[in-house]
Design a protein around this motif. Structure first.
Motif, PDB file in Angstrom:
ATOM      1  N   SER A 236     126.607 -70.926 -34.915  1.00 24.95           N
ATOM      2  CA  SER A 236     127.481 -71.768 -34.107  1.00 24.95           C
ATOM      3  C   SER A 236     127.258 -71.454 -32.634  1.00 24.95           C
ATOM      4  O   SER A 236     126.966 -70.298 -32.266  1.00 24.95           O
ATOM      5  CB  SER A 236     128.954 -71.535 -34.467  1.00 24.95           C
ATOM      6  N   ASP A 237     127.389 -72.468 -31.790  1.00 24.52           N
ATOM      7  CA  ASP A 237     127.173 -72.272 -30.355  1.00 24.52           C
ATOM      8  C   ASP A 237     128.254 -71.410 -29.722  1.00 24.52           C
ATOM      9  O   ASP A 237     128.005 -70.761 -28.707  1.00 24.52           O
ATOM     10  CB  ASP A 237     127.112 -73.625 -29.640  1.00 24.52           C
ATOM     11  N   ILE A 238     129.450 -71.439 -30.279  1.00 28.08           N
ATOM     12  CA  ILE A 238     130.556 -70.662 -29.725  1.00 28.08           C
ATOM     13  C   ILE A 238     131.323 -69.998 -30.856  1.00 28.08           C
ATOM     14  O   ILE A 238     131.182 -70.366 -32.024  1.00 28.08           O
ATOM     15  CB  ILE A 238     131.524 -71.555 -28.903  1.00 28.08           C
ATOM     16  N   ASP A 239     132.153 -69.040 -30.480  1.00 29.08           N
ATOM     17  CA  ASP A 239     133.080 -68.411 -31.413  1.00 29.08           C
ATOM     18  C   ASP A 239     134.484 -68.886 -31.066  1.00 29.08           C
ATOM     19  O   ASP A 239     134.926 -68.761 -29.925  1.00 29.08           O
ATOM     20  CB  ASP A 239     132.987 -66.889 -31.314  1.00 29.08           C
ATOM     21  N   ASP A 242     136.880 -66.196 -29.636  1.00 30.39           N
ATOM     22  CA  ASP A 242     136.524 -65.808 -28.270  1.00 30.39           C
ATOM     23  C   ASP A 242     136.898 -66.907 -27.277  1.00 30.39           C
ATOM     24  O   ASP A 242     137.390 -66.631 -26.183  1.00 30.39           O
ATOM     25  CB  ASP A 242     135.027 -65.508 -28.184  1.00 30.39           C
ATOM     26  N   LEU A 243     136.659 -68.162 -27.668  1.00 28.41           N
ATOM     27  CA  LEU A 243     137.010 -69.277 -26.786  1.00 28.41           C
ATOM     28  C   LEU A 243     138.512 -69.332 -26.539  1.00 28.41           C
ATOM     29  O   LEU A 243     138.961 -69.562 -25.409  1.00 28.41           O
ATOM     30  CB  LEU A 243     136.527 -70.596 -27.407  1.00 28.41           C
ATOM     31  N   PHE A 244     139.287 -69.105 -27.582  1.00 29.92           N
ATOM     32  CA  PHE A 244     140.742 -69.118 -27.449  1.00 29.92           C
ATOM     33  C   PHE A 244     141.216 -68.036 -26.483  1.00 29.92           C
ATOM     34  O   PHE A 244     142.037 -68.289 -25.593  1.00 29.92           O
ATOM     35  CB  PHE A 244     141.375 -68.927 -28.826  1.00 29.92           C
ATOM     36  N   MET A 245     140.705 -66.834 -26.616  1.00 31.73           N
ATOM     37  CA  MET A 245     141.113 -65.740 -25.740  1.00 31.73           C
ATOM     38  C   MET A 245     140.650 -65.970 -24.299  1.00 31.73           C
ATOM     39  O   MET A 245     141.379 -65.694 -23.332  1.00 31.73           O
ATOM     40  CB  MET A 245     140.550 -64.408 -26.263  1.00 31.73           C
ATOM     41  N   GLU A 246     139.447 -66.514 -24.145  1.00 32.22           N
ATOM     42  CA  GLU A 246     138.951 -66.784 -22.793  1.00 32.22           C
ATOM     43  C   GLU A 246     139.788 -67.855 -22.094  1.00 32.22           C
ATOM     44  O   GLU A 246     140.081 -67.742 -20.898  1.00 32.22           O
ATOM     45  CB  GLU A 246     137.492 -67.217 -22.855  1.00 32.22           C
ATOM     46  N   ILE A 247     140.171 -68.902 -22.831  1.00 31.44           N
ATOM     47  CA  ILE A 247     140.961 -69.978 -22.228  1.00 31.44           C
ATOM     48  C   ILE A 247     142.335 -69.472 -21.808  1.00 31.44           C
ATOM     49  O   ILE A 247     142.856 -69.863 -20.743  1.00 31.44           O
ATOM     50  CB  ILE A 247     141.092 -71.162 -23.212  1.00 31.44           C
ATOM     51  N   VAL A 264     135.487 -77.538 -12.260  1.00 32.78           N
ATOM     52  CA  VAL A 264     135.660 -76.405 -13.176  1.00 32.78           C
ATOM     53  C   VAL A 264     134.306 -75.869 -13.604  1.00 32.78           C
ATOM     54  O   VAL A 264     134.094 -74.642 -13.685  1.00 32.78           O
ATOM     55  CB  VAL A 264     136.481 -76.837 -14.406  1.00 32.78           C
ATOM     56  N   LEU A 265     133.351 -76.772 -13.873  1.00 35.84           N
ATOM     57  CA  LEU A 265     132.022 -76.336 -14.289  1.00 35.84           C
ATOM     58  C   LEU A 265     131.328 -75.552 -13.169  1.00 35.84           C
ATOM     59  O   LEU A 265     130.670 -74.536 -13.435  1.00 35.84           O
ATOM     60  CB  LEU A 265     131.180 -77.543 -14.689  1.00 35.84           C
ATOM     61  N   ASP A 266     131.447 -76.015 -11.940  1.00 37.39           N
ATOM     62  CA  ASP A 266     130.862 -75.278 -10.816  1.00 37.39           C
ATOM     63  C   ASP A 266     131.498 -73.893 -10.676  1.00 37.39           C
ATOM     64  O   ASP A 266     130.817 -72.914 -10.349  1.00 37.39           O
ATOM     65  CB  ASP A 266     131.046 -76.076  -9.518  1.00 37.39           C
ATOM     66  N   TYR A 267     132.796 -73.819 -10.913  1.00 39.77           N
ATOM     67  CA  TYR A 267     133.492 -72.532 -10.854  1.00 39.77           C
ATOM     68  C   TYR A 267     133.019 -71.613 -11.981  1.00 39.77           C
ATOM     69  O   TYR A 267     132.799 -70.412 -11.775  1.00 39.77           O
ATOM     70  CB  TYR A 267     134.994 -72.780 -10.943  1.00 39.77           C
ATOM     71  N   LEU A 268     132.821 -72.183 -13.165  1.00 43.53           N
ATOM     72  CA  LEU A 268     132.359 -71.392 -14.303  1.00 43.53           C
ATOM     73  C   LEU A 268     130.915 -70.927 -14.118  1.00 43.53           C
ATOM     74  O   LEU A 268     130.518 -69.883 -14.649  1.00 43.53           O
ATOM     75  CB  LEU A 268     132.467 -72.210 -15.593  1.00 43.53           C
ATOM     76  N   LYS A 269     130.130 -71.707 -13.396  1.00 46.69           N
ATOM     77  CA  LYS A 269     128.739 -71.340 -13.182  1.00 46.69           C
ATOM     78  C   LYS A 269     128.626 -69.999 -12.464  1.00 46.69           C
ATOM     79  O   LYS A 269     127.698 -69.216 -12.722  1.00 46.69           O
ATOM     80  CB  LYS A 269     128.033 -72.435 -12.385  1.00 46.69           C
ATOM     81  N   ARG A 270     129.559 -69.740 -11.571  1.00 51.49           N
ATOM     82  CA  ARG A 270     129.552 -68.473 -10.839  1.00 51.49           C
ATOM     83  C   ARG A 270     130.115 -67.324 -11.682  1.00 51.49           C
ATOM     84  O   ARG A 270     129.904 -66.159 -11.364  1.00 51.49           O
ATOM     85  CB  ARG A 270     130.361 -68.607  -9.549  1.00 51.49           C
ATOM     86  N   MET A 271     130.851 -67.684 -12.753  1.00 51.80           N
ATOM     87  CA  MET A 271     131.513 -66.649 -13.558  1.00 51.80           C
ATOM     88  C   MET A 271     131.158 -66.785 -15.041  1.00 51.80           C
ATOM     89  O   MET A 271     131.945 -66.440 -15.918  1.00 51.80           O
ATOM     90  CB  MET A 271     133.038 -66.751 -13.378  1.00 51.80           C
ATOM     91  N   LYS A 272     129.975 -67.319 -15.333  1.00 58.69           N
ATOM     92  CA  LYS A 272     129.607 -67.594 -16.724  1.00 58.69           C
ATOM     93  C   LYS A 272     129.481 -66.327 -17.566  1.00 58.69           C
ATOM     94  O   LYS A 272     129.645 -66.383 -18.792  1.00 58.69           O
ATOM     95  CB  LYS A 272     128.309 -68.388 -16.764  1.00 58.69           C
ATOM     96  N   TYR A 275     133.084 -65.691 -18.799  1.00 60.44           N
ATOM     97  CA  TYR A 275     133.627 -66.688 -19.729  1.00 60.44           C
ATOM     98  C   TYR A 275     132.465 -67.433 -20.400  1.00 60.44           C
ATOM     99  O   TYR A 275     132.263 -68.646 -20.183  1.00 60.44           O
ATOM    100  CB  TYR A 275     134.529 -67.679 -18.999  1.00 60.44           C
ATOM    101  N   PRO A 276     131.683 -66.774 -21.234  1.00 64.85           N
ATOM    102  CA  PRO A 276     130.494 -67.429 -21.816  1.00 64.85           C
ATOM    103  C   PRO A 276     130.833 -68.584 -22.752  1.00 64.85           C
ATOM    104  O   PRO A 276     130.142 -69.602 -22.758  1.00 64.85           O
ATOM    105  CB  PRO A 276     129.799 -66.284 -22.564  1.00 64.85           C
ATOM    106  N   SER A 277     131.882 -68.465 -23.546  1.00 62.55           N
ATOM    107  CA  SER A 277     132.222 -69.529 -24.505  1.00 62.55           C
ATOM    108  C   SER A 277     132.726 -70.774 -23.787  1.00 62.55           C
ATOM    109  O   SER A 277     132.360 -71.907 -24.139  1.00 62.55           O
ATOM    110  CB  SER A 277     133.275 -69.030 -25.494  1.00 62.55           C
ATOM    111  N   ILE A 278     133.576 -70.598 -22.770  1.00 59.26           N
ATOM    112  CA  ILE A 278     134.069 -71.751 -22.004  1.00 59.26           C
ATOM    113  C   ILE A 278     132.915 -72.408 -21.267  1.00 59.26           C
ATOM    114  O   ILE A 278     132.842 -73.646 -21.159  1.00 59.26           O
ATOM    115  CB  ILE A 278     135.168 -71.320 -21.014  1.00 59.26           C
ATOM    116  N   TRP A 279     131.997 -71.613 -20.742  1.00 60.00           N
ATOM    117  CA  TRP A 279     130.833 -72.137 -20.026  1.00 60.00           C
ATOM    118  C   TRP A 279     130.000 -73.037 -20.934  1.00 60.00           C
ATOM    119  O   TRP A 279     129.586 -74.131 -20.543  1.00 60.00           O
ATOM    120  CB  TRP A 279     130.007 -70.956 -19.514  1.00 60.00           C
TER     121      TRP A 279
END
Length: 356
Positions: A236-239, A242-247, A264-272, A275-279
């Motif tokens: 699976s691409d995500i868990d 993990d996604l729930f806890m990251e969100i 939000v995507l630009d913000y996540l790009k700097r912090m991927k 937050y890998p699952s949200i990214w």
């Protein structure tokens, strides 16, 4: 003789041209008929005179018929509503959430127009007809409904022997207006259902308001569903956990000034890394196509690539040249020296491996 709008031909590539073509006749019908009558009386070409006269006064093929004016008003209302939503869907920063809202509004418009639009369009068509000294009435002709053939083993209904007759206006409303509205509603509802499937999966990520207002239990369920949707076999691409806890953490630290998912995507790009699952989830969600406007624009590149001097080439080469031409802005930023060095290095390694 016709000021303001000008008549425009239809275009196979630009859908919006249909609206512009109808718009000119819709608002300049009296002036256009005067021009046609002028040609019918003064043109030296006998064929042009005959065509102009037919287009001016024919009740079945020309602008002089009330049925034509009635259909013209209906088509303009339909095309105007569709074109308004189409322009919105073609904007570069459109989100699926906004697209769903636009399509819902369009379907609602057509449902209301089906119920009340016939009389409104008739009133508008009557105004145009009166301005053109045309009687705002349909031709007094009746159409008989064709009876369904009954087989020998079927019981004949008593109503089968009765010849049902429709007035011209009823026939126009049932077989023209209702058919057009039903086809439009079904077509847009089909498109809307496709988007709703994505809404059921990615809906909690569509807007920051939904992300912040969703309860933990529902959010955990949505994350599990997204994990199952992005699962390929055993991978699976995500868990989901993990996604729930990251969100839960991410929605607390997300700046309140953000309004669009692209921000939000630009913000996540700097912090991927944090937050890998949200990214991954946001990248997949934002690659879902809302419209095909970009693909339509790419057709204009073909005449620049495949000219008469370069008419013979393989499909693979044509695809590559088209991609280079479409992504011209990206190509200009490439370092060609680095690319050639990488290519030479890989080629040398391949040759050494083959010689072994």
């Amino acid at each position: 003789m016709v000021g303001g709008f000008t008549l425009k031909p239809l275009s196979d590539r630009r859908w919006e041209s249909h609206l512009e073509s109808v718009k000119a006749i819709r608002f300049k019908a009296p002036e256009i008929r005067d021009v046609l009558l002028y040609f019918a009386e003064n043109s030296e070409d006998l064929g042009a005179r005959s065509d102009a006269e037919c287009l001016a006064i024919s009740e079945t093929h020309g602008i002089g018929g009330f049925e034509f004016l009635f259909g013209l008003v209906i088509w303009y209302d339909v095309l105007f509503a569709v074109n308004t939503v189409s322009k919105t869907l073609q904007s570069e920063d459109i989100d699926i959430d906004d697209a769903i809202a636009q399509l819902k509004g369009l379907v609602s418009f057509f449902q209301k127009y089906r119920e009340m639009g016939f009389q409104e369009a008739k009133a508008e068509a009557s105004k145009i007809a009166i301005a053109m000294d045309i009687e705002p009435m349909f031709n007094k002709r009746n159409k008989r409904l064709i009876k369904r053939k009954t087989h020998f083993d079927e019981e004949r209904d008593k109503g089968d022997d009765v010849c049902q007759v429709l007035s011209v206006e009823d026939d126009f409303r049932i077989n023209y207006f209702f058919k057009m509205m039903d086809q439009a509603i079904v077509s847009f509802q089909t498109r809307l259902e496709q988007f709703k499937e994505y809404e059921n999966i990615f809906g909690f990520l569509f807007s920051l308001r939904k992300l912040n207002s969703t309860s933990d239990d529902i959010l955990k369920s949505k994350c599990s569903n997204l994990e199952a949707f992005l699962k390929h076999g055993a991978d699976s691409d995500i868990d989901g956990n993990d996604l729930f806890m990251e969100i839960k953490i991410f929605r607390e630290v997300l700046p309140k000034t953000f309004k669009k998912n692209v921000e939000v995507l630009d913000y996540l790009k700097r912090m991927k890394d944090s937050y890998p699952s949200i990214w991954i989830a946001y990248r997949i969600m934002l690659t879902i196509p809302v419209s095909v406007a970009s693909a339509e624009r790419s057709f204009s590149k073909l005449k620049l690539i495949k000219s008469y001097l370069r008419s013979t080439m393989s499909q693979e080469r044509l695809n590559g040249l088209a991609m280079l031409s479409i992504e011209k802005a990206l190509i200009q930023n490439l370092n060609y020296e680095s690319l050639m060095n990488d290519f030479a290095e890989k080629t040398a390694r391949r040759v050494i491996f083959q010689n072994r």
